[in-house]
Design a protein around this motif. Structure first.
Motif, short mmCIF file in Angstrom:
data_model
loop_
_atom_site.label_atom_id
_atom_site.label_comp_id
_atom_site.label_asym_id
_atom_site.label_seq_id
_atom_site.Cartn_x
_atom_site.Cartn_y
_atom_site.Cartn_z
N ARG A 1 1.01 -1.22 0.09
CA ARG A 1 0.02 0.00 0.09
C ARG A 1 0.71 1.18 0.03
N ARG B 1 4.20 0.54 -3.15
CA ARG B 1 3.72 -0.16 -4.55
C ARG B 1 4.74 -0.98 -5.13
N GLU C 1 -3.71 -10.10 -4.17
CA GLU C 1 -4.08 -9.32 -3.27
C GLU C 1 -3.62 -7.78 -3.54
N TRP C 2 -2.35 -7.76 -4.04
CA TRP C 2 -2.08 -6.28 -4.53
C TRP C 2 -3.01 -5.86 -5.33
N LYS D 1 -6.02 -5.77 -5.50
CA LYS D 1 -7.15 -5.45 -4.54
C LYS D 1 -6.71 -4.14 -3.92
N VAL D 2 -5.67 -3.91 -3.70
CA VAL D 2 -5.28 -2.58 -2.87
C VAL D 2 -5.69 -1.30 -3.75
N SER D 3 -6.53 -0.37 -3.04
CA SER D 3 -6.79 0.85 -3.60
C SER D 3 -5.91 1.62 -4.22
N SER D 4 -6.06 2.39 -5.15
CA SER D 4 -5.10 3.02 -5.83
C SER D 4 -4.63 4.48 -5.14
N ALA D 5 -5.72 4.89 -4.21
CA ALA D 5 -5.55 5.92 -3.35
C ALA D 5 -4.32 5.86 -2.63
N PRO E 1 -2.14 5.96 0.71
CA PRO E 1 -2.49 5.84 1.77
C PRO E 1 -2.10 7.08 2.54
#
Length: 2035
Positions: A193, A196, A217-218, A220-224, A226
């Motif tokens: 997160r 990247r 899983e990666w 699915k991580v939101s691109s916003a 953190p």
């Protein structure tokens, strides 16, 4: 329950430790409440629990543990001191909480860990958690991973360092426990997160299934991006802001930009492990790469390619590898290999990053040249390589190489270079692409866009487009002025297509441009958060300045200031656009001009222009003036108007009034209209013509200035100067130059064509007219202000006279700064918009250097030269370096192409020969000057190795390296040095020299920088380790550098970097950081110009009046030195200071009335009280290297009671001007408040020492002025400084004696001179001596001179602790590396020599040969013979006499003669005082002594002197008086030392105890130093005599003296015994003591042992014990013959003397017994003949009967024991040693010995009738072997050197025993000489044994001498040397001496026989004057040997050369027959004369 009540009563903290868990539980509960209640986080209550918190979390009871965890959490959250518990608590949590089954416990454990992170203990927690991952318990591992994940998720990657976590991730994925793997997966997702794709490379090797799962899983991580959701304590404002922005909802993004920016900062590269590849290269790589077969070369390259695929490489020395690859790229014919090598280079560059930068310069030219290849795969490989290489260096560094290739004929190379430039520009920012770089690149690219090849043109457009995009139009447009519109559009079109690397920002800038289409002139500043990049290399101060202008120095949000400045700078610059177009105004014809003029001027005006009447012309001009004044700018036809003016008579106008008006009109038109260069050309010629005119000159200059303003100075100046020098009028020339000087000051220097001016100035300098020359020199002075010292280079070949004038002009300008321009473009713009021009201003100096004609020396750096430099032989290496020096010297200025030279020179920097290292350093220094700024590209591979040399152990090498680094940094600026890891790598090395030099250098350079590369942060960990280095200097330098690091990096970053330190270190370092924070200087302001036009409303607040600004700068620089000014109130920013000043000024106005009272208030006993406190250590002792806060505070407190409040405020003000004021007040009040000053003197002096640490010269000067007046006052008052005042002031005053400024040094010296009037010189001495140990060479030199003055004025007694030590210390400085120090040391010692003569050499001790020769040379030159004490002394003494008495109480004991020994004499001797000057130095004190000595001693002296005289008189009779001819030379050599020793020894016997003690200590000191001890040789008897005279004096006089302090006597005794013990430990000296002296000495010592009065003394026993020890030493170490003899004589005397106590004799006998015990070891070194003589005399005086009558039987037993032992040791041979007894037949001794022998023989059962003749030896041998063997052995003995005599004796006895034995066969084979020698020897023995005519020589000769057949001359000499007592002396020494003496005195051998033998001269009258035949024989032999040596130069073997005449003859029986015959005759003659 009883138990309960017990613990219930306990306090909480004790409950928590109770053994009952209930008690603990209760304790934890109460503690929790308490912790939540305490408000003050710093309450002392917290400290009670410091040690308990660990127990809270590790409680063994689960219930109690839970409560304990809650309490611990509360503690960590609230307690200020909680941080100290981090390590132990965290480790407790990990090991004892995370394994608990209860989820609550685990939760609390995690919370505690996160709370610690919040209180800034992140690193320690992370470390403990990572340790926990190695635990065997999977529960603990899971909990640790979870905690790490939570921490990362809440605090973000900025606080939680990811690198160590990522390192362990792969290992976690391999765990057997599923729980661990799952938790690891979650952690990996969390890390992803934040960073990247940077996470991919480290995890590429994990199990593919797991990797796949992770990938899923990666995705699915939101691109916003953190966000950090939990904040550290230090981030609380940030937290508030964050919450507030979230509340507003609007600008959340903008505010958080800071964080966001930092998140992707994590670079995959950083997370990787570096791989070491150099060692993995194939062994034969370098052979293979040179192989003929391309396949082999390919193999080698493939091996490298494989290795460089590693994404991160370990740094190392890749020079050879790069060189090999470069060769392949440049020279290999196989293109496939070229591509392969390029790939390898790309891999290296990518893997090494910045560390590859040093090789970039070598490789770039080769790759660019290789672009001529057409094959796409090669081109692509080369492009990749050069792009990768570009990222490792900067454009600046490789710009030279790129520009060189731009003119290549090959279009492909041109195309690819342009494309490379375009790609490179994309990586740049406006700050890394300054104008200075753009200029040459644009010029080259403009050629490309006009190229014939379309691909070259396209590439050129692309590059220019990229430049436009990056730097902005404002920066690039000036260079595109001549580009036609079509091409310009094409460039802009390209610019829009460009995608920059820093895309986001570029986009922002572009949008902004669209937003404001104001002539497209917006600055292309990066958008929001733009400052990020500028930090990297902001050589261009633009954005920083604007930000500070708009936001008064607070840039929290970076977007806005930029925009503000953007709008500010946009519009007003509008003038430049149209003006650029006007340059091309076409020339109008005269008709068109008339038309245009007619349209705007009255008709009458135009008609009268060429009127014949001057008045009409004047009227016309006046009209025209009015018209022009009223015209609008847009309507004014400038060209037409000026052409009208030029119309006939035009510039030939004769009337000066008309002419003046004309010129005025030109100026008006230029100012009011749009004046073009075309118009200017019309009038300039006329103006220049009139510039020298007396009446019109001023107007002409004004007009020229107006034109310069309209058309820019550079162009105008060029025109004007060219015109002036094309005409002949010198007045015009000189005035033009004067105008130009002024114009430059008004317009500034930017854009001027220096080169053109310089050639004109050179013409002017050569002019015959002096006015022209003067003007030219003035102009040079003005240019110097802008260009700097490099300007001089252009004029070095001028005539010396001119050059000196130029230098004088430059000297005047030194230190001045160029004035800010008042005219020119700047007046049109509003401040900040003009950054570009301002930057050019700074860089102008460099431009000038660029104009120099540079030579290319590349072809001179041949392979041969390079191999010379690397040769094995240092001499050849030196030749190579010499060649390089001369190449550079010839070329003066060189191009940066120096071939292979850098690598060669780099190798020499670690040469084992230090001289070559220094030579290399001086070459590098030369190189920097010669190459100028271009040296930048060599910083990494040559500059950094120079830094390594700073670690050299030799001082001079380090100094040279530092000078070199400074010379380089001057040319390159600091950025290059600070970039990359090189500096931090150097600082990492644990070399104290390197560290202190490097830190010192950084501390000097950093303050001046306005920005630094972020890489500086890498140095910080090493800086911290330096703060704790074991070397004090390193620590000091690190502390000094700390504030400057902080000034650039900020406190937060620095504090964060402490995280990795150990807890103890961390606390210390943080404390230092806090301290440094208070001292942190502000960053240097932008150049002064900026301050003169600060933008916006911030200015008034910040820089009140101009002077306030200057003050602030001043105080800032003063504060930059750490620890100096913490006392100053406003330490942080100029703002606070300004407020401070205001605040202070108000009260001071009110207090004006109070200033009337006294400034010093007298507090009774105040000073004494302060001293007592300091002594009792209640306050700090005033002792520091730099004053710390606590000292200043303490002084303030102490002053508060006795100094007026208002004065104290001035004294401790933060601003130096107030200190000056305080000093002025103190000077005014000095006379009127004498008592007050004296009562506060200690405080005043301490305050002045604080001023010594200020950097402000004016304060220092004022303080010194005050001190001079103060000390004058004190000496008038006859005040004397106390020890306390002196020790807290003098050391600091001495520091200032090393100031660089002469004035200050003079003042300090004057003060030191005055000090001596109020403080004893002898006490000043050690302080000044301490000053000579300083590192500051000026200080050392001045201190040495001051010491010289002290000795000159006050004599040797000022030297402390002793003259010897002091002089030795001074003498060490003769070898100093600094010339001034050497000279000072020499002068000082010469001064001492002039006062004290040759004694100096003795005191100095051993000096190296070089130093000694320098000293002797200097003494010769000073050519003063030792004079008496100089006049100065005479003048000063009287005034000191009173001082002494007053000061007596403070003098040290025993220093009554402190001021001078002369004074002492004046007091003691009255009338004697006058003679002191006339008597030779050596005798002065003897006179004293005779005066002071007591009668008793004098009675005893004659006998002793008598004794000495015997010694001296005998030998004086030696040969003839001629011998004196040699002596002077001899004496001169030794007289100085000898006379000194005599003088000191004479003092030993002095009646004054102190004098004696001093003399003894001096002697003791000499004896203790091995190298000095031999100086005492020859003086031992004299010293011992003096000593036992002193012992007698004590015994007879001092002990009886009631008044004398008995302690003094004990002191004297211990001195005497001490120095004697030292003496008797040195065997060589101890042996010099003669018998008589030893006898007296033993007498004295034994008497002392028996002295009952000594036993009664307090330390008497100790004295007696020491004497005992001494006696043993004397017995063991002195010459055994002498001491035995002395004891026998002493025993005899003591038995004879009736008064002597039996105890005395008993002690003497005990000594004898000890000697008997030693006999077995010493028997061979004893001269038995003498001992037996002494025993004989003893037995004569005490026959057996008489001895038996003695009360005690000891004497007889002693004697018998001695004889028995001797017999036992020597056997029958003892009878041979009775030679010295006159008629031994009557001797009782012989009979006794015979009896003893007989007894011994009977015992062995081999008795013989002839025992008395002693034939036992032969007897034994005969029984053992055949007769022949015995005889052979005997003859062998006779022939050998050592045993001749013994052999003869044995032969005699053998013949006597076996009378029929035949010795003929043995003699037959030998020479005639040998035969006669044997016969004569036997006869001699016979006569001796029969007792007929016994011969005794005057000296008893040691057994060796007897046996060695020594020539008679040796006896003579040995006696002449004063060896009367028959000590042992090696014969060869005297032989040599004798030979020399004989030759010198002309005692030729031939004459020898005519004189009576020497022995007869020497023998005592009682003996018969018969020379022994052996003696004569020996002397003849020596003659014979000499003559043989002379005539035949035979090389004799060493034995023979020594002495054995027989040996000689045996060696060459046939030689020198004539001599032997001659000898025989002489021998016959001698025999007959004897009969």
């Amino acid at each position: 329950m009883g138990d309960d009540s017990e613990w219930m009563k306990l306090p909480i903290d004790q409950k928590c430790e109770h053994k009952l868990w209930k008690a603990r539980l209760n304790g934890y509960e109460e503690a929790l409440k308490l912790f939540q209640k305490i408000d003050d986080e710093k309450s002392p209550e917290w400290s009670k629990y410091l040690g308990l918190i660990k127990k809270f979390v590790t409680d063994s009871n689960a219930v109690a543990q839970l409560k304990g965890l809650e309490a611990a959490l509360a503690y960590v959250e609230n307690a200020h001191v909680a941080g100290k518990t981090t390590g132990e608590v965290a480790s407790g949590v990990v090991n004892k909480v995370f394994n608990q089954p209860k989820a609550r416990a685990k939760e609390l454990g995690e919370d505690i860990c996160l709370m610690y992170i919040e209180i800034e203990k992140g690193e320690a927690i992370q470390e403990e958690l990572l340790k926990g991952l190695d635990n065997k318990n999977p529960k603990i591992i899971v909990a640790c991973i979870e905690t790490l994940r939570k921490a990362l998720s809440e605090f973000g990657s900025k606080i939680i360092s990811l690198k160590p976590i990522i390192k362990v991730l792969p290992k976690l994925f391999e765990s057997r426990e599923k729980a661990v793997r799952d938790e690891a997966k979650l952690l990996a997702v969390e890390i992803y997160r934040w960073i990247r794709d940077a996470l991919r490379p480290p995890l590429q090797n994990i199990n593919s299934v797991q990797l796949k799962e992770l990938e899923e899983e990666w995705i699915k991580v939101s691109s916003a991006a953190p966000k950090q959701t939990r904040f550290l304590r230090s981030q609380q404002e940030l937290k508030a802001k964050f919450e507030q922005q979230q509340g507003l909802g609007g600008d959340a993004d903008g505010g958080d930009d800071d964080e966001e920016e930092a998140v992707p900062q994590v670079d995959a590269y950083e997370l990787l492990e570096a791989v070491e590849i150099l060692s993995k290269l194939p062994k034969d790589f370098y052979e293979k790469i040179e192989a003929k077969k391309w396949q082999e070369r390919k193999e080698a390259l493939e091996a490298v390619e494989l290795l460089v695929k590693n994404p991160k490489l370990e740094s190392g020395d890749y020079a050879d590898l790069v060189k090999a690859l470069k060769k392949v790229v440049g020279k290999d014919t196989n293109v496939m290999l070229v591509a392969l090598a390029a790939k390898c280079l790309a891999g290296l560059a990518t893997g090494l990053r910045k560390k590859f930068g040093q090789y970039a310069g070598h490789v770039v030219p080769t790759i660019l040249e290789k672009f001529k290849e057409k094959k796409p795969q090669v081109v692509q490989a080369l492009q990749e390589a050069i792009d990768a290489i570009f990222l490792t260096t900067t454009l600046q560094n490789i710009s030279e190489d790129i520009l060189a290739v731009m003119d290549n004929k090959n279009p492909t190379i041109k195309q690819q270079t342009s494309l490379f430039i375009a790609r490179s520009f994309r990586h740049c920012t406006p700050s890394t692409l300054p104008k200075s770089l753009l200029k040459p690149f644009c010029a080259a690219l403009l050629k490309h866009i006009n190229d014939s090849a379309p691909e070259v043109r396209d590439a050129g457009f692309e590059a220019l487009g990229t430049a436009l995009k990056v730097a902005g139009e404002k920066a690039v447009n000036p260079f595109l002025a001549d580009v036609d519109k079509l091409k310009l559009d094409r460039i802009k079109e390209c610019a829009e297509k460009v995608e920059l690397v820093y895309g986001k920002k570029a986009g922002g800038a572009a949008e902004k441009k669209e937003g404001k289409p104001i002539t497209g002139k917006t600055t292309a500043l990066p958008g929001p958060a733009g400052d990020k990049e500028t930090k990297d290399a902001a050589t261009k101060p633009g954005p920083l300045k604007k930000a500070s202008a708009a936001k008064a120095g607070v840039p929290p949000k970076k977007g806005k200031p930029a925009t503000a400045a953007g709008t500010g700078g946009a519009g007003p610059k509008g003038k430049k656009g149209p003006e650029t177009k006007e340059i091309f105004e076409s020339e109008l014809s005269i008709e068109v001009c008339e038309e245009k003029a007619a349209a705007v001027l009255p008709a009458s005006c135009i008609q009268q222009l060429d009127s014949g009447n001057w008045k009409e012309r004047l009227a016309c001009m006046e009209e025209k003036t009015k018209a022009v004044e009223l015209m609008e700018r847009s309507e004014m036809p400038c060209q037409a108007l000026v052409r009208m003016l030029a119309k006939k008579p035009g510039w030939k106008e004769t009337n000066f009034q008309v002419m003046q008006m004309k010129l005025h009109i030109v100026a008006l038109i230029a100012q009011k209209g749009n004046f073009s260069k075309t118009s200017a050309q019309v009038v300039l010629d006329g103006l220049v013509d009139k510039v020298g005119d007396v009446k019109c000159g001023t107007n002409a200059k004004e007009a020229m200035t107006a034109i310069a303003e309209a058309c820019q100075l550079p162009w105008t100046a060029e025109q004007v100067v060219a015109m002036a020098f094309s005409q002949k009028n010198p007045k015009n020339q000189s005035e033009t130059l004067n105008w130009l000087s002024n114009a430059i000051k008004e317009f500034g220097f930017s854009g001027l064509n220096v080169k053109a001016f310089i050639s004109n100035v050179k013409t002017a300098l050569a002019a015959t007219n002096p006015a022209v020359r003067t003007s030219a020199i003035t102009l040079l002075g003005v240019m110097y202000l802008y260009v700097g010292p490099s300007l001089r280079m252009f004029f070095e070949d001028e005539k010396p006279a001119l050059l000196s004038q130029i230098d004088a002009e430059f000297e005047k300008m030194q230190g001045q700064t160029a004035p800010a321009p008042t005219r020119g473009i700047s007046r049109h713009s509003v401040g900040g918009g003009d950054d570009g021009e301002e930057e050019e201003q700074e860089e102008v100096g460099n431009d000038v250097v660029d104009l120099l004609p540079r030579t290319d020396i590349g072809d001179k750096i041949t392979a041969e030269l390079v191999s010379k430099i690397g040769d094995k032989n240092w001499k050849i290496r030196k030749e190579g370096l010499d060649e390089v020096t001369s190449i550079i010297n010839e070329a003066k200025f060189i191009q940066p192409n120096i071939g292979e030279l850098p690598a060669a020179l780099k190798g020499r920097l670690n040469d084992s020969n230090k001289i070559l290292v220094q030579q290399t350093l001086s070459i590098l220094q030369q190189l920097a000057t010669a190459m100028g700024p271009n040296i930048k590209q060599y910083v990494k591979n040559l500059g950094i190795p120079v830094i390594t040399v700073l670690g050299d152990s030799k001082n001079n090498v380090r100094a040279a390296a530092l000078a070199t680094v400074n010379a380089w940094a001057e040319q390159t600026g600091m950025k290059e040095w600070l970039e990359g890891e090189d500096l931090s790598e150097e600082l990492k090395k644990e070399n104290p020299f390197l560290r202190q030099e490097l830190l010192g250098w950084l501390a000097e350079k950093l303050p001046a920088l306005r920005s630094v590369p972020s890489d500086l942060l890498l140095c910080v960990p090493h800086l911290y380790s330096c703060l704790e280095d074991r070397n004090g200097d390193v620590r000091k330098k690190a502390q000094d550098a700390l504030p400057f690091f902080m000034m650039h990096l900020g406190f937060e970053k620095m504090a964060k970097a402490t995280g990795k330190l150990k807890p103890t270190s961390k606390d210390q370092v943080l404390a230092m950081l806090e301290k440094a924070k208070a001292n942190m200087p502000a960053k240097p302001a932008p150049p002064a110009k900026a301050s003169s036009r600060v933008v916006g409303g911030a200015a008034p607040a910040k820089f009140q009046p101009a002077s306030a600004f200057a003050d602030d700068l001043g105080s800032n620089t003063m504060e930059s030195k750490p620890d100096l000014k913490k006392a100053k109130a406003g330490g942080l920013s100029s703002k606070t200071k300004v407020q401070g000043k205001k605040v202070l000024s108000k009260p001071s106005l009110k207090e004006d009335d109070d200033k009337s009272g006294p400034i010093f208030i007298i507090v009774p006993n105040g000073k004494e009280q302060r001293m007592r406190e300091e002594k009792a250590l209640k306050v700090l002792k005033w002792n520091f290297t730099t004053p710390r806060d606590e000292y200043i505070e303490q002084l303030k407190t102490q002053m508060s009671t006795c100094v007026a409040k208002w004065l104290q405020d001035e004294m401790f003000h933060a601003d130096f001007q107030h200190h000056n004021k305080a000093l002025s007040v103190m000077i005014e009040h000095l006379e009127s408040e004498k008592d007050g000053v004296i009562s506060c003197l200690d405080l005043i002096l301490k305050w002045v020492t604080l001023r010594f640490f200020d950097t402000n010269t004016s304060v220092l000067m004022k303080a010194l002025e005050y001190l001079k007046l103060l000390f004058n006052l004190l000496s008038q008052e006859e005040y004397h400084l106390t020890e306390n005042e002196a020790s807290s002031f003098i050391p600091y005053l001495i520091l200032k004696v090393g100031e660089p400024k002469d004035v200050i040094r003079k003042d300090v010296r004057a003060i030191l001179n005055r000090m001596c009037l109020i403080y004893p010189a002898s006490k000043m001495f050690p302080f000044i001596m301490e000053g000579t140990k300083s590192k500051n060479s000026k200080q050392r030199a001045e201190c040495l001179e001051e010491l010289g003055c002290l000795v000159e004025s006050y004599g040797m007694n000022v030297c402390q602790p002793t003259p010897g030590k002091a002089l030795k210390e001074m003498a060490t400085h003769i070898g100093d590396r600094d010339n001034a120090v050497r000279n000072a040391a020499l002068n000082t010692i010469v001064t001492v020599y002039n006062v004290h003569g040759d004694q100096v050499f003795k005191l100095i001790g051993n000096l190296s040969e070089k130093d000694m020769s320098m000293l002797e040379e200097r003494i010769k030159r000073s050519a003063k013979r030792p004079s008496s004490a100089p006049v100065r002394q005479a003048e000063e003494k009287p005034q000191r006499t009173q001082n002494m008495s007053a000061n007596a109480s403070m003098m040290r004991k025993g220093q009554a003669e402190d001021m001078s020994s002369k004074l002492n004499q004046n007091r003691n001797m009255g009338s004697h005082a006058e003679t002191t000057h006339t008597v030779p130095r050596e005798f002065q004190l003897d006179l004293d002594e005779i005066e002071n000595d007591n009668g008793t001693v004098r009675c005893e002296m004659p006998a002793l002197v008598q004794h000495k005289l015997d010694d001296i008189f005998e030998p004086v009779l030696i040969p003839e008086p001629k011998i004196r001819a040699v002596s002077p030379h001899f004496d001169d050599m030794h007289s100085n030392t000898a006379s000194t020793i005599n003088f000191v020894i004479s003092q030993v016997a002095s009646g004054d105890i102190n004098t004696s003690i001093q003399a003894l200590t001096q002697i003791d000191e000499v004896l203790k130093q091995e190298d000095k001890a031999e100086a005492m040789s020859g003086h031992i008897d004299q010293f011992l005599i003096a000593t036992f005279m002193q012992l007698r004096l004590i015994y007879n006089t001092h002990m009886a003296d009631e008044k004398l302090d008995k302690d003094e006597i004990v002191r004297l005794y211990s001195c005497i015994i001490g120095s004697m013990i030292t003496l008797f430990q040195i065997e060589s000296l101890a042996r010099e003591a003669s018998t008589g002296v030893l006898k007296d000495l033993m007498h004295g010592l034994i008497t002392l042992m028996l002295d009952s009065r000594v036993e009664d003394l307090e330390e008497g026993e100790q004295v007696i014990r020491s004497v005992n020890l001494l006696v043993v030493k004397v017995l063991e170490k002195s010459d055994q013959t002498n001491i035995l003899s002395a004891l026998l004589v002493l025993l005899q005397d003591s038995l004879l003397a009736t008064a002597s106590s039996p105890k005395f004799s008993e002690l003497v006998m005990k000594c004898l017994w000890r000697m008997v015990r030693l006999l077995p070891e010493t028997i061979n070194s004893i001269n038995l003949d003498r001992i037996l003589l002494d025993i004989h005399i003893f037995m004569k005086v005490f026959p057996k009967e008489k001895l038996k009558q003695c009360k005690s039987e000891f004497p007889i037993r002693t004697l018998k024991t001695l004889l028995h032992t001797l017999c036992k040791l020597k056997g029958p041979k003892i009878l041979d040693h009775l030679t010295m007894i006159d008629n031994k037949n009557e001797s009782e001794l012989e009979a006794h010995l015979c009896r003893l022998m007989k007894h011994a023989m009977e015992q062995t059962g081999k008795a013989d009738k002839d025992t008395e003749k002693g034939a036992s030896r032969i007897e034994e041998k005969a029984s053992k072997a055949k007769v022949n063997d015995i005889l052979a052995e005997i003859f062998k003995k006779i022939g050998s050197k050592e045993n001749t005599k013994e052999g003869l004796a044995e032969l005699y006895e053998y013949k006597k025993k076996y009378s029929d034995a035949d010795i003929e066969p043995f003699l037959k084979n030998s020479s005639q000489f040998f035969q006669s020698y044997v016969e004569r020897g036997l006869r001699l023995i016979e006569t001796e044994r029969e007792g007929k005519g016994r011969i005794t020589t005057s000296t008893g000769i040691s057994p060796q001498m007897e046996g060695t057949c020594v020539p008679a001359s040796t006896h003579t000499v040995s006696s002449s040397i004063g060896n009367t007592n028959g000590e042992e002396v090696g014969p060869s020494v005297y032989l040599e001496r004798l030979k020399i003496l004989r030759q010198r005195c002309g005692l030729d051998n031939a004459k020898q026989e005519d004189r009576p033998p020497l022995t007869s001269l020497l023998s005592k009258p009682t003996l018969p004057t018969v020379a022994s035949s052996t003696d004569m024989l020996h002397s003849k032999l020596s003659q014979l040997r000499e003559s043989r040596e002379q005539y035949q130069h035979l090389d004799l073997d060493s034995n023979q050369t020594h002495s054995s005449g027989i040996g000689t003859t045996l060696a060459s029986p046939s030689s020198a027959a004539a001599n032997i015959d001659d000898l025989k005759k002489r021998l016959e003659r001698i025999k007959s004369s004897r009969k």
